[in-house]
Design a protein around this motif. Structure first.
Motif, mmCIF file in Angstrom:
data_model
loop_
_atom_site.group_PDB
_atom_site.id
_atom_site.type_symbol
_atom_site.label_atom_id
_atom_site.label_comp_id
_atom_site.label_asym_id
_atom_site.label_seq_id
_atom_site.Cartn_x
_atom_site.Cartn_y
_atom_site.Cartn_z
ATOM 1 N N HIS A 157 0.841 -1.202 0.000
ATOM 2 C CA HIS A 157 0.000 0.000 0.000
ATOM 3 C C HIS A 157 0.876 1.253 0.000
ATOM 4 C CE1 HIS A 157 -4.057 -1.721 0.450
ATOM 5 N NE2 HIS A 157 -3.391 -2.742 0.952
ATOM 6 N N PRO A 158 0.390 2.339 -0.626
ATOM 7 C CA PRO A 158 1.251 3.513 -0.837
ATOM 8 C C PRO A 158 1.816 4.128 0.440
ATOM 9 C CG PRO A 158 -1.052 3.984 -1.396
ATOM 10 C CD PRO A 158 -0.936 2.509 -1.239
ATOM 11 N N GLY A 159 0.971 4.288 1.489
ATOM 12 C CA GLY A 159 1.440 4.936 2.717
ATOM 13 C C GLY A 159 2.649 4.253 3.333
ATOM 14 N N PRO A 160 2.510 3.021 3.819
ATOM 15 C CA PRO A 160 3.645 2.344 4.454
ATOM 16 C C PRO A 160 4.826 2.125 3.518
ATOM 17 C CG PRO A 160 1.767 0.837 4.203
ATOM 18 C CD PRO A 160 1.275 2.217 3.897
ATOM 19 N N THR A 161 4.568 1.921 2.222
ATOM 20 C CA THR A 161 5.654 1.717 1.264
ATOM 21 C C THR A 161 6.475 2.990 1.101
ATOM 22 O OG1 THR A 161 4.302 0.114 0.057
ATOM 23 C CG2 THR A 161 6.228 0.966 -1.077
ATOM 24 N N VAL A 162 5.781 4.111 0.934
ATOM 25 C CA VAL A 162 6.458 5.406 0.770
ATOM 26 C C VAL A 162 7.232 5.771 2.036
ATOM 27 C CG1 VAL A 162 6.110 7.878 0.455
ATOM 28 C CG2 VAL A 162 4.802 6.278 -0.917
ATOM 29 N N GLU A 166 11.259 6.510 2.780
ATOM 30 C CA GLU A 166 11.773 7.783 3.296
ATOM 31 C C GLU A 166 12.621 7.578 4.551
ATOM 32 O OE1 GLU A 166 11.594 10.481 1.693
ATOM 33 O OE2 GLU A 166 10.097 9.939 0.192
ATOM 34 N N TYR A 167 12.198 6.682 5.425
ATOM 35 C CA TYR A 167 12.935 6.446 6.673
ATOM 36 C C TYR A 167 14.097 5.471 6.497
ATOM 37 C CZ TYR A 167 9.066 8.638 9.264
ATOM 38 O OH TYR A 167 8.127 9.515 9.757
ATOM 39 N N GLY A 168 14.119 4.767 5.357
ATOM 40 C CA GLY A 168 15.152 3.761 5.151
ATOM 41 C C GLY A 168 14.874 2.464 5.893
ATOM 42 N N ALA A 169 13.597 2.195 6.153
ATOM 43 C CA ALA A 169 13.209 0.960 6.859
ATOM 44 C C ALA A 169 13.075 -0.184 5.866
ATOM 45 C CB ALA A 169 11.891 1.172 7.594
ATOM 46 N N ASP A 170 13.354 -1.388 6.323
ATOM 47 C CA ASP A 170 13.200 -2.579 5.486
ATOM 48 C C ASP A 170 11.712 -2.891 5.328
ATOM 49 O OD1 ASP A 170 14.291 -5.129 4.236
ATOM 50 O OD2 ASP A 170 13.010 -5.934 5.822
ATOM 51 N N ILE A 171 11.243 -2.959 4.085
ATOM 52 C CA ILE A 171 9.812 -3.138 3.839
ATOM 53 C C ILE A 171 9.318 -4.490 4.338
ATOM 54 C CG2 ILE A 171 8.086 -3.444 2.006
ATOM 55 C CD1 ILE A 171 9.241 -1.137 0.552
ATOM 56 N N GLY A 172 10.141 -5.513 4.219
ATOM 57 C CA GLY A 172 9.754 -6.832 4.722
ATOM 58 C C GLY A 172 9.529 -6.819 6.225
ATOM 59 N N ALA A 368 1.262 11.472 5.916
ATOM 60 C CA ALA A 368 2.396 10.612 6.267
ATOM 61 C C ALA A 368 3.696 11.129 5.653
ATOM 62 C CB ALA A 368 2.120 9.182 5.803
ATOM 63 N N LEU A 369 3.644 11.542 4.383
ATOM 64 C CA LEU A 369 4.842 12.046 3.708
ATOM 65 C C LEU A 369 5.337 13.346 4.348
ATOM 66 C CD1 LEU A 369 4.296 11.362 -0.080
ATOM 67 C CD2 LEU A 369 6.394 10.983 1.181
#
Length: 448
Positions: A157-162, A166-172, A368-369
């Protein structure tokens, strides 16, 4: 002064969107230029700052976002989502119908964006409500809770993915923790809240709703849809790939294994972009070619999915421009200095800022952004878990959906509610979900 400038920018954005009815993307660009001038960014740096904000944001998520939209469209057009929903509902039976709706909506919500899932599931909800002679909102609340929680917490989903980008967090890792947070949130904001809502606003449960505005709905005969197992596997395939990769990486780091070819291959397959591409190829076969659907028709579904998200991509890019202006203009650094030595948790701060912006702006993604632009400089001096900061930001951006949010009006019109009834159901539901989410995130932070 920097905080006052941000506040004025938010007010200007609200006026442009709500009063002058300007397009959100155009409004974001205009406000970004105005904010850049007021914050003192040199004239020769303003355009490059805005371009880098748009490019940096879209460069990370456009591939995941676009492939995710195509995957969801293929599953929906083939009748896979319909099969998942109807199978679960029939298996659970009338007494546990709410829980069937929760699980079906959660699975569909992972594969599809909020608005798409809503439009797809509402006709099913209304059909079941008529058959069981119950109010549509009784099934609508658990459905909305599931769709909102996947929209707020779970990639792609766009929010958590974006925000993860931006924060450099691992998406997994965001996905894994997001599911842990999502489960209690959807239970509390869905079936449990439903019991309270019936006492708070009983009139809402007497309404029968109206979905004529959705137009003629595509109908599926169950025998013409893909099987339940293959539909579920296709919808969940990117989540499965990313979670396997994340769990193996966690085990590797804990045990102390060295990087090798096998781990590199697993990380490559579990990368969100790779996982989404592999999942799309699987969907082209399972939802299309395997069922003798011509490749031209399959590609037509993919094209229409991309056309539908074009404006959303521009809005996300505009949000990225606004975020970059706040960072380059020094607003984030100012907040970092302001809270230096403060005992406030970055998780709580991210949630609070996102919540304030969400209530002000209406758009969860833009809120969020914008939050990331204010919080990123703080993270340099913090050991906060980036995946949890991502979830806290998404959680805050889900709070208190009201009249400046398109979702508010969709719920009001489809379920035939008054303004008061919509506030007492949908707005309260989104607030409960957000508050529950940040509490669970803070508790999770104690153990990670």
């Amino acid at each position: 002064m920097p905080l006052l400038i941000v506040a004025l920018g938010v007010v200007l954005l609200i006026v442009l969107i709500s009063v002058f009815k300007l397009n959100t993307f155009v409004s974001l660009l205009m406000v970004s230029f105005v904010e850049a001038l007021i914050l003192g960014i040199p004239l020769d740096k303003i355009v490059s700052t805005i371009e880098s904000g748009i490019g940096g944001t879209l460069g990370h998520i456009a591939l995941i976002f676009g492939l995710g939209a195509m995957l969801g469209k293929l599953v929906a057009d083939a009748g896979g989502a319909h099969r998942i929903a109807m199978t679960l509902i029939s298996k659970f039976g009338e007494k546990r119908i709410q829980w069937a709706v929760v699980i079906a909506s959660f699975v569909v919500g992972i594969a599809m964006f909020f608005e798409v899932g809503l439009v797809l599931l509402i006709p099913i909800i209304f059909s079941i409500a008529r058959e069981l002679k119950i109010s549509p909102i009784y099934l609508g609340i658990p459905m909305l809770a599931s769709l909102l929680v996947t929209h707020s917490f779970l990639p792609p989903h766009p929010g958590p993915t974006v925000i993860a980008g931006e924060y450099g967090a691992d998406i997994g890792t965001v996905l894994l923790y997001g599911i842990i947070v999502a489960i209690p949130c959807v239970i509390i904001a869905g079936p449990l809240f439903n019991k309270v809502a019936q006492k708070i606003i009983p009139s809402a449960f007497e309404k029968r709703g109206n979905i004529k505005s959705l137009g003629e709905q595509k109908t599926f005969k169950m025998e013409e849809t893909p099987g339940f197992g293959i539909s579920l596997l296709t919808a969940m395939f990117p989540v499965i790939l990313m979670m396997i990769s994340t769990i193996i990486s966690m085990i590797k780091d804990t045990v102390g294994f060295e990087d090798g070819l096998l781990f590199n291959v697993i990380n490559f397959i579990g990368n969100p972009s790779t996982a989404m591409l592999i999942s799309l190829i699987v969907a082209i076969y399972t939802m299309g070619l395997r069922r003798k659907i011509p490749i031209k028709q399959i590609m037509s579904s993919c094209s229409s999915a991309i056309a539908a998200i074009g404006m959303m991509l521009l809005i996300i890019g505009g949000g990225g421009a606004f975020k970059q202006v706040l960072i380059t203009g020094g607003v984030g650094d100012y907040i970092a200095v302001l809270f230096k030595g403060s005992s406030i948790s970055p998780l709580l701060l991210a949630w609070m800022v996102a919540a304030i912006l969400r209530v002000s702006l209406g758009s969860a993604t833009v809120a969020a952004l914008s939050t990331s632009g204010l919080v990123i400089p703080m993270l340099a001096n913090s050991n906060a878990n980036l995946a949890l900061v991502t979830l806290a930001t998404g959680c805050g951006s889900a709070i208190a959906s009201h009249v400046n949010d398109a979702g508010f009006w969709m719920v009001k019109e489809y379920f035939g509610l008054s303004l008061k009834e919509t506030f007492s159901t949908w707005t309260l539901l989104s607030t409960i979900l957000s508050v529950t989410g940040i509490i669970i995130i803070l508790l999770l932070d104690l153990f990670i």
